[in-house]
Design a protein around this motif. Sequence first.
Motif, PDB file in Angstrom:
ATOM      1  N   GLN A  50       0.869  -1.175   0.000  1.00 43.85           N
ATOM      2  CA  GLN A  50       0.000   0.000   0.000  1.00 43.85           C
ATOM      3  C   GLN A  50       0.902   1.220   0.000  1.00 43.85           C
ATOM      4  OE1 GLN A  50      -2.610   0.285   3.383  1.00 43.85           O
ATOM      5  NE2 GLN A  50      -3.854   1.881   2.466  1.00 43.85           N
ATOM      6  N   MET A  51       0.770   2.058  -1.024  1.00 43.89           N
ATOM      7  CA  MET A  51       1.734   3.127  -1.220  1.00 43.89           C
ATOM      8  C   MET A  51       1.039   4.440  -1.543  1.00 43.89           C
ATOM      9  SD  MET A  51       4.495   0.998  -3.561  1.00 43.89           S
ATOM     10  CE  MET A  51       5.969   1.746  -2.890  1.00 43.89           C
ATOM     11  N   ALA A  52       1.752   5.519  -1.276  1.00 45.13           N
ATOM     12  CA  ALA A  52       1.264   6.849  -1.636  1.00 45.13           C
ATOM     13  C   ALA A  52       2.450   7.704  -2.055  1.00 45.13           C
ATOM     14  CB  ALA A  52       0.525   7.495  -0.471  1.00 45.13           C
ATOM     15  N   PHE A  53       2.267   8.444  -3.140  1.00 43.42           N
ATOM     16  CA  PHE A  53       3.281   9.358  -3.658  1.00 43.42           C
ATOM     17  C   PHE A  53       2.604  10.698  -3.893  1.00 43.42           C
ATOM     18  CE2 PHE A  53       7.245  10.130  -6.016  1.00 43.42           C
ATOM     19  CZ  PHE A  53       6.884  11.225  -6.776  1.00 43.42           C
ATOM     20  N   HIS A  54       3.003  11.710  -3.142  1.00 45.45           N
ATOM     21  CA  HIS A  54       2.417  13.038  -3.278  1.00 45.45           C
ATOM     22  C   HIS A  54       3.531  14.040  -3.579  1.00 45.45           C
ATOM     23  CE1 HIS A  54      -1.444  11.615  -1.884  1.00 45.45           C
ATOM     24  NE2 HIS A  54      -0.875  11.101  -0.803  1.00 45.45           N
ATOM     25  N   ARG A  55       3.283  14.881  -4.564  1.00 49.12           N
ATOM     26  CA  ARG A  55       4.263  15.886  -4.945  1.00 49.12           C
ATOM     27  C   ARG A  55       3.624  17.264  -4.908  1.00 49.12           C
ATOM     28  NH1 ARG A  55       4.979  16.847 -10.418  1.00 49.12           N
ATOM     29  NH2 ARG A  55       6.367  18.574 -10.833  1.00 49.12           N
ATOM     30  N   GLN A  56       4.265  18.161  -4.209  1.00 51.30           N
ATOM     31  CA  GLN A  56       3.833  19.553  -4.167  1.00 51.30           C
ATOM     32  C   GLN A  56       5.044  20.424  -4.443  1.00 51.30           C
ATOM     33  OE1 GLN A  56       1.985  20.808  -0.521  1.00 51.30           O
ATOM     34  NE2 GLN A  56       1.307  22.755  -1.370  1.00 51.30           N
ATOM     35  N   ALA A  57       5.001  21.108  -5.594  1.00 56.96           N
ATOM     36  CA  ALA A  57       6.172  21.856  -6.071  1.00 56.96           C
ATOM     37  C   ALA A  57       7.343  20.883  -6.201  1.00 56.96           C
ATOM     38  CB  ALA A  57       6.482  23.020  -5.150  1.00 56.96           C
ATOM     39  N   ASP A  58       8.429  21.108  -5.473  1.00 56.31           N
ATOM     40  CA  ASP A  58       9.589  20.224  -5.585  1.00 56.31           C
ATOM     41  C   ASP A  58       9.681  19.230  -4.422  1.00 56.31           C
ATOM     42  OD1 ASP A  58      10.000  22.372  -3.869  1.00 56.31           O
ATOM     43  OD2 ASP A  58      12.169  22.160  -3.967  1.00 56.31           O
ATOM     44  N   ARG A  59       8.691  19.190  -3.554  1.00 60.17           N
ATOM     45  CA  ARG A  59       8.717  18.307  -2.391  1.00 60.17           C
ATOM     46  C   ARG A  59       7.931  17.028  -2.674  1.00 60.17           C
ATOM     47  NH1 ARG A  59       8.589  18.466   3.572  1.00 60.17           N
ATOM     48  NH2 ARG A  59       7.058  16.923   4.284  1.00 60.17           N
ATOM     49  N   ILE A  60       8.536  15.878  -2.331  1.00 63.24           N
ATOM     50  CA  ILE A  60       7.911  14.576  -2.492  1.00 63.24           C
ATOM     51  C   ILE A  60       7.633  13.994  -1.109  1.00 63.24           C
ATOM     52  CG2 ILE A  60       8.123  12.258  -3.470  1.00 63.24           C
ATOM     53  CD1 ILE A  60       8.219  14.477  -5.573  1.00 63.24           C
ATOM     54  N   ASP A  61       6.409  13.497  -0.917  1.00 61.52           N
ATOM     55  CA  ASP A  61       6.069  12.710   0.267  1.00 61.52           C
ATOM     56  C   ASP A  61       5.765  11.293  -0.184  1.00 61.52           C
ATOM     57  OD1 ASP A  61       6.038  14.497   2.670  1.00 61.52           O
ATOM     58  OD2 ASP A  61       4.693  15.645   1.377  1.00 61.52           O
ATOM     59  N   PHE A  62       6.443  10.332   0.431  1.00 59.03           N
ATOM     60  CA  PHE A  62       6.377   8.945  -0.024  1.00 59.03           C
ATOM     61  C   PHE A  62       6.107   8.033   1.172  1.00 59.03           C
ATOM     62  CE2 PHE A  62       7.777   4.830  -1.375  1.00 59.03           C
ATOM     63  CZ  PHE A  62       7.721   4.806  -2.763  1.00 59.03           C
ATOM     64  N   THR A  63       5.114   7.153   1.051  1.00 61.98           N
ATOM     65  CA  THR A  63       4.852   6.160   2.094  1.00 61.98           C
ATOM     66  C   THR A  63       4.621   4.803   1.445  1.00 61.98           C
ATOM     67  OG1 THR A  63       2.452   6.511   2.136  1.00 61.98           O
ATOM     68  CG2 THR A  63       3.790   7.887   3.595  1.00 61.98           C
ATOM     69  N   SER A  64       5.023   3.749   2.148  1.00 61.22           N
ATOM     70  CA  SER A  64       4.844   2.387   1.653  1.00 61.22           C
ATOM     71  C   SER A  64       4.764   1.424   2.831  1.00 61.22           C
ATOM     72  CB  SER A  64       6.014   1.996   0.737  1.00 61.22           C
ATOM     73  OG  SER A  64       5.900   0.643   0.335  1.00 61.22           O
ATOM     74  N   ARG A  65       3.814   0.493   2.763  1.00 58.96           N
ATOM     75  CA  ARG A  65       3.744  -0.593   3.736  1.00 58.96           C
ATOM     76  C   ARG A  65       3.371  -1.873   2.998  1.00 58.96           C
ATOM     77  NH1 ARG A  65       3.904  -1.227   8.998  1.00 58.96           N
ATOM     78  NH2 ARG A  65       3.896   1.046   9.299  1.00 58.96           N
ATOM     79  N   ARG A  66       4.229  -2.876   3.101  1.00 58.33           N
ATOM     80  CA  ARG A  66       4.015  -4.135   2.397  1.00 58.33           C
ATOM     81  C   ARG A  66       2.772  -4.848   2.935  1.00 58.33           C
ATOM     82  NH1 ARG A  66       9.145  -7.856   2.023  1.00 58.33           N
ATOM     83  NH2 ARG A  66       9.871  -5.922   1.005  1.00 58.33           N
ATOM     84  N   LEU A  67       1.978  -5.392   2.021  1.00 60.19           N
ATOM     85  CA  LEU A  67       0.760  -6.105   2.390  1.00 60.19           C
ATOM     86  C   LEU A  67       1.100  -7.561   2.680  1.00 60.19           C
ATOM     87  CD1 LEU A  67      -1.641  -4.550  -0.271  1.00 60.19           C
ATOM     88  CD2 LEU A  67      -1.418  -3.931   2.138  1.00 60.19           C
TER      89      LEU A  67
END
Length: 264
Positions: free
Chosen positions: A136-153
């Motif tokens: 389960q993952m999420a990739f969010h980008r705002q301007a030049d900033r990346i927020d990344f999360t991941s948790r294996r199912l």
Amino acid sequence: MIDVRMGGIRIEQRIIQIKSPANYNGWTMTQTWEHLLFLHWAISPASMKTLIPAGLELDTYEGKAWISIIPFLLSGVRLRRMPSVPFTTTFPEINVRTYVKAKGKTGVYFLSLDTSNPLVIKIAKFWYRLPYYRAQMAFHRQADRIDFTSRRLSGLSQSPSFKGSYQPLSDKFFAKEGTLVHWLTERYTLFCRCNRTKQLMFADVVHEPWQLQETAFHIRENAMTENLSISLTDTPHLALYSRGVQSLIWPIRSLADISSDQGG
């Protein structure tokens, strides 16, 4: 192309495309790797030996083995002479890899690859014998900033996971040959092992040299190697960012097919 201004430095952000794809024959897949955060840790070679299959030699730099965790965005997955693979337009991925060599070729060995795309997992496991896992993952980008999360199912209470943010800090640069940065990033062969036959395999990869940048990053959680019995420090020994490259990937071949003096 994204034009970012930070501290008076103009940073042009663009994907580095293959300059002359018609010059390359035999590749079967193209992918684009975007917004990569290269996190590198130096570790004892002894702690890695049980994770590397027989027939591959751990590659070291000044006596140290290295393990890398790389979150990024994958896009443009396409087979040669075919349209883009359905349902694989753009999605996040995170890799855990180390560095190996065999028969004169140097490359990477993936300890795990996590993605949210089940179709890519099936394709990669079948074609490239890679240890992919669904997450389960999420990739969010705002301007030049990346927020990344991941948790294996995985169904386990302590599943491999990662949470962090990052952004470029400096102008772009190319790694100089002979440096640690060049040794870690300019790798053009992946090694794998078939779970069924236990045969060692490899595939060659081509892309333009990485354009790298220094990075500001904050790791809120990193449990990507705990299931491997590898403990990493809270802060990596080296961290870099790249806007990304287009890559060409060749089909896997048996390692037994190449002579011991063939370089890579």
